[in-house]
Design a protein around this motif. Sequence first.
Motif, PDB file in Angstrom:
ATOM      1  N   UNK A  27      34.466  33.635  38.614  1.00 11.50           N
ATOM      2  CA  UNK A  27      35.275  34.629  38.720  1.00 11.50           C
ATOM      3  C   UNK A  27      36.478  34.183  39.619  1.00 11.50           C
ATOM      4  N   UNK A  28      36.086  33.368  40.535  1.00 15.81           N
ATOM      5  CA  UNK A  28      37.283  32.923  41.406  1.00 15.81           C
ATOM      6  C   UNK A  28      38.024  31.638  40.755  1.00 15.81           C
ATOM      7  N   UNK A  29      37.226  30.931  39.911  1.00 15.91           N
ATOM      8  CA  UNK A  29      38.086  30.030  39.051  1.00 15.91           C
ATOM      9  C   UNK A  29      38.981  30.685  38.104  1.00 15.91           C
ATOM     10  N   UNK A  30      38.471  31.979  37.384  1.00 12.54           N
ATOM     11  CA  UNK A  30      39.475  32.543  36.648  1.00 12.54           C
ATOM     12  C   UNK A  30      40.697  33.067  37.377  1.00 12.54           C
ATOM     13  N   UNK A  31      40.346  33.641  38.405  1.00 11.05           N
ATOM     14  CA  UNK A  31      41.501  33.959  39.415  1.00 11.05           C
ATOM     15  C   UNK A  31      42.340  33.169  39.737  1.00 11.05           C
ATOM     16  N   UNK A  32      41.999  31.865  39.748  1.00  7.29           N
ATOM     17  CA  UNK A  32      42.993  30.785  40.190  1.00  7.29           C
ATOM     18  C   UNK A  32      43.782  30.225  39.190  1.00  7.29           C
ATOM     19  N   UNK A  33      43.632  30.914  37.950  1.00  7.79           N
ATOM     20  CA  UNK A  33      44.397  30.430  36.807  1.00  7.79           C
ATOM     21  C   UNK A  33      45.519  31.404  36.880  1.00  7.79           C
ATOM     22  N   UNK A  34      45.590  32.323  37.441  1.00  7.57           N
ATOM     23  CA  UNK A  34      46.958  33.468  37.546  1.00  7.57           C
ATOM     24  C   UNK A  34      47.585  33.249  39.065  1.00  7.57           C
ATOM     25  N   UNK A  36      50.143  30.481  41.137  1.00  2.11           N
ATOM     26  CA  UNK A  36      51.095  29.257  41.020  1.00  2.11           C
ATOM     27  C   UNK A  36      50.319  28.074  40.759  1.00  2.11           C
ATOM     28  N   UNK A  37      50.403  27.280  39.984  1.00  2.00           N
ATOM     29  CA  UNK A  37      49.805  25.906  40.018  1.00  2.00           C
ATOM     30  C   UNK A  37      50.370  24.855  40.681  1.00  2.00           C
ATOM     31  N   UNK A  38      49.375  24.347  41.644  1.00  2.00           N
ATOM     32  CA  UNK A  38      49.728  23.367  42.549  1.00  2.00           C
ATOM     33  C   UNK A  38      48.782  22.449  42.821  1.00  2.00           C
ATOM     34  N   UNK A  39      49.021  21.358  43.493  1.00  3.24           N
ATOM     35  CA  UNK A  39      47.916  20.570  43.643  1.00  3.24           C
ATOM     36  C   UNK A  39      46.708  20.966  44.511  1.00  3.24           C
ATOM     37  N   UNK A  40      46.645  22.280  45.435  1.00  2.02           N
ATOM     38  CA  UNK A  40      45.544  22.420  45.988  1.00  2.02           C
ATOM     39  C   UNK A  40      44.896  23.492  45.006  1.00  2.02           C
ATOM     40  N   UNK A  41      45.625  24.035  44.321  1.00  6.53           N
ATOM     41  CA  UNK A  41      45.021  25.096  42.899  1.00  6.53           C
ATOM     42  C   UNK A  41      44.172  24.157  42.199  1.00  6.53           C
ATOM     43  N   UNK A  42      44.667  22.929  41.727  1.00  5.95           N
ATOM     44  CA  UNK A  42      44.027  22.178  40.868  1.00  5.95           C
ATOM     45  C   UNK A  42      42.801  21.719  41.427  1.00  5.95           C
ATOM     46  N   UNK A  43      42.742  21.304  42.683  1.00  6.32           N
ATOM     47  CA  UNK A  43      41.560  20.804  43.431  1.00  6.32           C
ATOM     48  C   UNK A  43      40.564  21.814  43.570  1.00  6.32           C
ATOM     49  N   UNK A  44      41.023  23.143  43.845  1.00  2.00           N
ATOM     50  CA  UNK A  44      39.968  24.245  44.156  1.00  2.00           C
ATOM     51  C   UNK A  44      39.526  24.602  42.849  1.00  2.00           C
ATOM     52  N   UNK A  45      39.951  24.304  41.567  1.00  2.88           N
ATOM     53  CA  UNK A  45      39.739  24.779  40.334  1.00  2.88           C
ATOM     54  C   UNK A  45      38.669  23.800  39.821  1.00  2.88           C
ATOM     55  N   UNK A  46      38.928  22.568  40.335  1.00  2.34           N
ATOM     56  CA  UNK A  46      37.856  21.470  39.873  1.00  2.34           C
ATOM     57  C   UNK A  46      36.749  21.764  40.707  1.00  2.34           C
ATOM     58  N   UNK A  47      36.714  21.879  42.068  1.00  5.67           N
ATOM     59  CA  UNK A  47      35.673  22.388  42.878  1.00  5.67           C
ATOM     60  C   UNK A  47      34.718  23.379  42.131  1.00  5.67           C
ATOM     61  N   UNK A  49      34.747  24.472  39.011  1.00  2.47           N
ATOM     62  CA  UNK A  49      34.086  24.217  37.796  1.00  2.47           C
ATOM     63  C   UNK A  49      32.843  23.289  38.186  1.00  2.47           C
ATOM     64  N   UNK A  50      33.002  22.456  39.345  1.00  2.00           N
ATOM     65  CA  UNK A  50      31.770  21.560  39.453  1.00  2.00           C
ATOM     66  C   UNK A  50      30.636  22.636  40.008  1.00  2.00           C
ATOM     67  N   UNK A  51      30.870  23.491  40.769  1.00  2.00           N
ATOM     68  CA  UNK A  51      29.911  24.462  41.481  1.00  2.00           C
ATOM     69  C   UNK A  51      29.281  25.058  40.191  1.00  2.00           C
ATOM     70  N   UNK A  52      30.361  25.577  39.402  1.00  2.00           N
ATOM     71  CA  UNK A  52      29.540  26.506  38.269  1.00  2.00           C
ATOM     72  C   UNK A  52      28.614  25.926  37.519  1.00  2.00           C
ATOM     73  N   UNK A  53      28.924  24.483  37.328  1.00  5.55           N
ATOM     74  CA  UNK A  53      27.961  23.754  36.336  1.00  5.55           C
ATOM     75  C   UNK A  53      26.898  23.421  37.337  1.00  5.55           C
ATOM     76  N   UNK A  54      26.900  23.031  38.401  1.00  5.73           N
ATOM     77  CA  UNK A  54      25.761  23.009  39.368  1.00  5.73           C
ATOM     78  C   UNK A  54      24.756  24.121  39.465  1.00  5.73           C
ATOM     79  N   UNK A  55      25.443  25.334  39.586  1.00 12.53           N
ATOM     80  CA  UNK A  55      24.638  26.693  39.663  1.00 12.53           C
ATOM     81  C   UNK A  55      24.125  27.062  38.116  1.00 12.53           C
ATOM     82  N   UNK A  56      24.643  26.682  37.171  1.00 10.65           N
ATOM     83  CA  UNK A  56      24.137  26.892  35.805  1.00 10.65           C
ATOM     84  C   UNK A  56      23.019  25.977  35.482  1.00 10.65           C
ATOM     85  N   UNK A  57      23.315  24.707  35.793  1.00  9.50           N
ATOM     86  CA  UNK A  57      21.974  23.817  35.621  1.00  9.50           C
ATOM     87  C   UNK A  57      20.861  24.168  36.684  1.00  9.50           C
ATOM     88  N   UNK A  58      21.066  24.540  37.790  1.00  6.78           N
ATOM     89  CA  UNK A  58      20.210  25.206  38.592  1.00  6.78           C
ATOM     90  C   UNK A  58      19.134  26.355  38.017  1.00  6.78           C
TER      91      UNK A  58
END
Length: 77
Positions: A27-34, A36-47, A49-58
């Motif tokens: 939900x936080x990742x989807x919220x970041x899509x709304x 303004x796209x900046x470098x920090x937004x891209x970094x937070x979005x990448x993080x 996605x990483x944690x989403x994949x980690x939690x799903x694999x867990x």
Amino acid sequence: MDAYKIKIQNLINKRQLSIQLFSIVTGGGVGLLFVKFELKTAILFAIGIYYSILLLSNYIKLDKTIDKYIEKIEEEK
């Protein structure tokens, strides 16, 4: 037998926590899509996605472990 039931209950609780955290992070990742796209937004979005994949694999790992314990209980009966 009771030890297996306690382990299964503990794993179920961890699985529920994992899926709840997954939904929050997604939900936080989807919220970041709304935002303004900046470098920090891209970094937070990448993080995110990483944690989403980690939690799903867990979640998947815990689900398989629960199935193994249930099979052990069924074999003992």
